[in-house]
Design a protein around this motif. Sequence first.
Motif, PDB file in Angstrom:
ATOM      1  N   ALA A 104       0.824  -1.202   0.000  1.00 35.04           N
ATOM      2  CA  ALA A 104       0.000   0.000   0.000  1.00 35.04           C
ATOM      3  C   ALA A 104       0.860   1.255   0.000  1.00 35.04           C
ATOM      4  O   ALA A 104       0.536   2.237  -0.663  1.00 35.04           O
ATOM      5  CB  ALA A 104      -0.940  -0.003   1.209  1.00 35.04           C
ATOM      6  N   ASP A 123      -6.277   1.872   3.579  1.00 31.97           N
ATOM      7  CA  ASP A 123      -7.283   1.063   2.897  1.00 31.97           C
ATOM      8  C   ASP A 123      -8.299   1.951   2.188  1.00 31.97           C
ATOM      9  O   ASP A 123      -8.724   1.664   1.063  1.00 31.97           O
ATOM     10  CB  ASP A 123      -8.002   0.157   3.898  1.00 31.97           C
ATOM     11  CG  ASP A 123      -7.130  -1.000   4.358  1.00 31.97           C
ATOM     12  OD1 ASP A 123      -6.083  -1.237   3.706  1.00 31.97           O
ATOM     13  OD2 ASP A 123      -7.471  -1.647   5.363  1.00 31.97           O
ATOM     14  N   PHE A 174      -6.569   3.614  -0.838  1.00 29.51           N
ATOM     15  CA  PHE A 174      -6.284   2.580  -1.830  1.00 29.51           C
ATOM     16  C   PHE A 174      -7.552   2.185  -2.581  1.00 29.51           C
ATOM     17  O   PHE A 174      -7.560   1.991  -3.799  1.00 29.51           O
ATOM     18  CB  PHE A 174      -5.689   1.371  -1.104  1.00 29.51           C
ATOM     19  CG  PHE A 174      -5.314   0.220  -1.997  1.00 29.51           C
ATOM     20  CD1 PHE A 174      -4.454   0.390  -3.054  1.00 29.51           C
ATOM     21  CD2 PHE A 174      -5.811  -1.050  -1.753  1.00 29.51           C
ATOM     22  CE1 PHE A 174      -4.093  -0.670  -3.865  1.00 29.51           C
ATOM     23  CE2 PHE A 174      -5.458  -2.121  -2.550  1.00 29.51           C
ATOM     24  CZ  PHE A 174      -4.593  -1.925  -3.610  1.00 29.51           C
ATOM     25  N   GLY A 175      -8.650   2.110  -1.836  1.00 28.62           N
ATOM     26  CA  GLY A 175      -9.910   1.712  -2.449  1.00 28.62           C
ATOM     27  C   GLY A 175     -10.480   2.729  -3.406  1.00 28.62           C
ATOM     28  O   GLY A 175     -11.331   2.398  -4.226  1.00 28.62           O
ATOM     29  N   TRP A 232      -6.029  -6.264  -3.120  1.00 23.02           N
ATOM     30  CA  TRP A 232      -6.611  -5.654  -4.307  1.00 23.02           C
ATOM     31  C   TRP A 232      -7.530  -4.535  -3.878  1.00 23.02           C
ATOM     32  O   TRP A 232      -7.980  -4.474  -2.732  1.00 23.02           O
ATOM     33  CB  TRP A 232      -7.324  -6.678  -5.186  1.00 23.02           C
ATOM     34  CG  TRP A 232      -8.464  -7.445  -4.518  1.00 23.02           C
ATOM     35  CD1 TRP A 232      -8.915  -7.319  -3.240  1.00 23.02           C
ATOM     36  CD2 TRP A 232      -9.283  -8.460  -5.120  1.00 23.02           C
ATOM     37  NE1 TRP A 232      -9.957  -8.186  -2.995  1.00 23.02           N
ATOM     38  CE2 TRP A 232     -10.201  -8.903  -4.136  1.00 23.02           C
ATOM     39  CE3 TRP A 232      -9.322  -9.029  -6.366  1.00 23.02           C
ATOM     40  CZ2 TRP A 232     -11.150  -9.890  -4.382  1.00 23.02           C
ATOM     41  CZ3 TRP A 232     -10.272 -10.014  -6.607  1.00 23.02           C
ATOM     42  CH2 TRP A 232     -11.162 -10.436  -5.636  1.00 23.02           C
ATOM     43  N   ASN A 233      -7.775  -3.604  -4.795  1.00 21.08           N
ATOM     44  CA  ASN A 233      -8.671  -2.509  -4.457  1.00 21.08           C
ATOM     45  C   ASN A 233     -10.085  -2.811  -4.947  1.00 21.08           C
ATOM     46  O   ASN A 233     -10.345  -3.860  -5.550  1.00 21.08           O
ATOM     47  CB  ASN A 233      -8.149  -1.179  -5.019  1.00 21.08           C
ATOM     48  CG  ASN A 233      -8.177  -1.135  -6.539  1.00 21.08           C
ATOM     49  OD1 ASN A 233      -8.379  -2.158  -7.192  1.00 21.08           O
ATOM     50  ND2 ASN A 233      -7.974   0.040  -7.103  1.00 21.08           N
TER      51      ASN A 233
END
Length: 576
Positions: free
Chosen positions: A66, A226, A229-230, A248-249
């Motif tokens: 990340a 998170d 990243f998403g 994975w996103n």
Amino acid sequence: MMHKGDVQYAAGRGPEPRHGDAAHRQEPAPHPHLQCRPHEGVPVERRTDDQRQPGQTREELQFLAARKILHASAAALPLEAMLTTIANILIIAANASTAWLMLLDQGCLRTRAACGECGDHMAGSVCRDPGHPCYLSAVGTQPCVLLPHQIDPDDPVLGHFAGRECAVVLLPLRTDGSPVGAVGLAVSPEHMPDLSRLESLATQAAEAVQGAGRKMPISAWQQTLDTAFGQIAEPVLVFDREGRLVLWNAAAEEMLSHCQVAPGDSIATLLAKSGLTAGQGRPLRPEDCASARALRGERVDNLEEELPTGDGIVRHLLVSAAPLRSDGQIEGAVVVGRDVTHIRELERMRAEFLSAVSHQLRTPLTSVLGFAELLERKAGAGLSGEELKRGLRTIAEQARRINALVTDLIDGSQAEAGHLQLDLQPTDLTELIEDAVSLFRSREPGYVFSLDVRRPLPSVRADRGRIERVLRNLLSNAVKFSPPGTEIVLRAIADPAWVTVSVLDHGFGIAREDIPAVFMPFYRTRQVGGRGIKGIGLGLFMARAIVEAHGGSMWVQSQVGEGSTFYFRLPVAHVC
């Protein structure tokens, strides 16, 4: 001063070039020793003091990935290693050849980290001129773009980019309203990155720089990482050193949701589940895919891959990948996919358009040429009046076909540019509709044409010739895409504001995935019941453009095997 022309600030804002800059001086001669080098693959990290240690847990590996993709966390890294990580992230995010970070330090701007092709040149550079674009970007609030011809070869900071086929993008690093420094990127002018996304990353980077001295547990950053990243729009996947999917996103999860891919799957399992193939449907071996190549140390750029979806559509992807390194060792790989399905569809439509135009022009030109040569040969041999008349009639008819095709192309170009000319007059739509149906009843006796007009229809302000063209196009399409003997119904109803016209057929219908494209220029549906359909794909595009130029709208309802209904509506005259 370093630039030959005015500095370009995004959205027309930001500091203006100072009086006396290179914009107001004689342009310096190009430096004879600065030559553009080809892209050299994986950006080279100029600093290697990454903090990941052997034996870390899977969660810590996810945190490392990340960090590499988004931004470095000041909680886990010393400042220099964190800055190098940010530079690597920016290279991936912007598809840049070089990235560097400059921080304000006692009245000057110092390069603290530099990665990529020209990282050696940028490492350690210092900017002391308050009027230099790097300095102006650091103390300003807007991104700055320098095109290749605007860079002075003698500039002590950016001179080595002069003459190269790359632009320089400078973004301010600010936190809590205060300047921290600047980010620099060398990118291709033809593939300029989205500045708004880069500004967001620069903001995160500035916050990380500010907090570099504060030590916090990894878990304190996990939720923020998170979330960020998403939000990346492109699918991003991260694999560990054994080739297992570990992160994975949301975009990647959505893309692979139909095939039950899950974290923990190996590269081979992911390929088997997803049906991923190389370009043009060629088989893709696990060892040849982007993630496996990155795990071998390669940087992969724009590898063509194709992903079948559950509804029969194939998504075309350009996949890039890079290794994730720690202490010189490859610890994993990050893969980013860009969906270019729409671009591939446009390319297909362009190829079909060129083929259709070539055919449409070749047929009448062949007739014109043939009869002209015939008349030429018989001119001295007593050509009869009937032969002459027939030959001239054919030449005139084919010339009109060519003229109609050229007119369509010109009108299509004007419509796409929003410059369609209209001659608006009070118009009785009832008369136009009845004339159109009468024409097609005589032209197409193999079909049943019905008319359902709720009289009286109010008058509309319209270009009579243009609306006639819309009606003819819709009726012609209904004939093209319907079996002989079926009914075609033209209806018209009115309310106080609008007159709505519809053409209903009982033909082959349009596939759901094709409906958004039917009004695009040069689009020709592929679902035609096995019949050859003529045309260059401008009819519906022009029809909707004409209706919208009148202030109206056009839409379609269709179901495969049951037929289609095309609607358009025009404003009543007194509403305009």
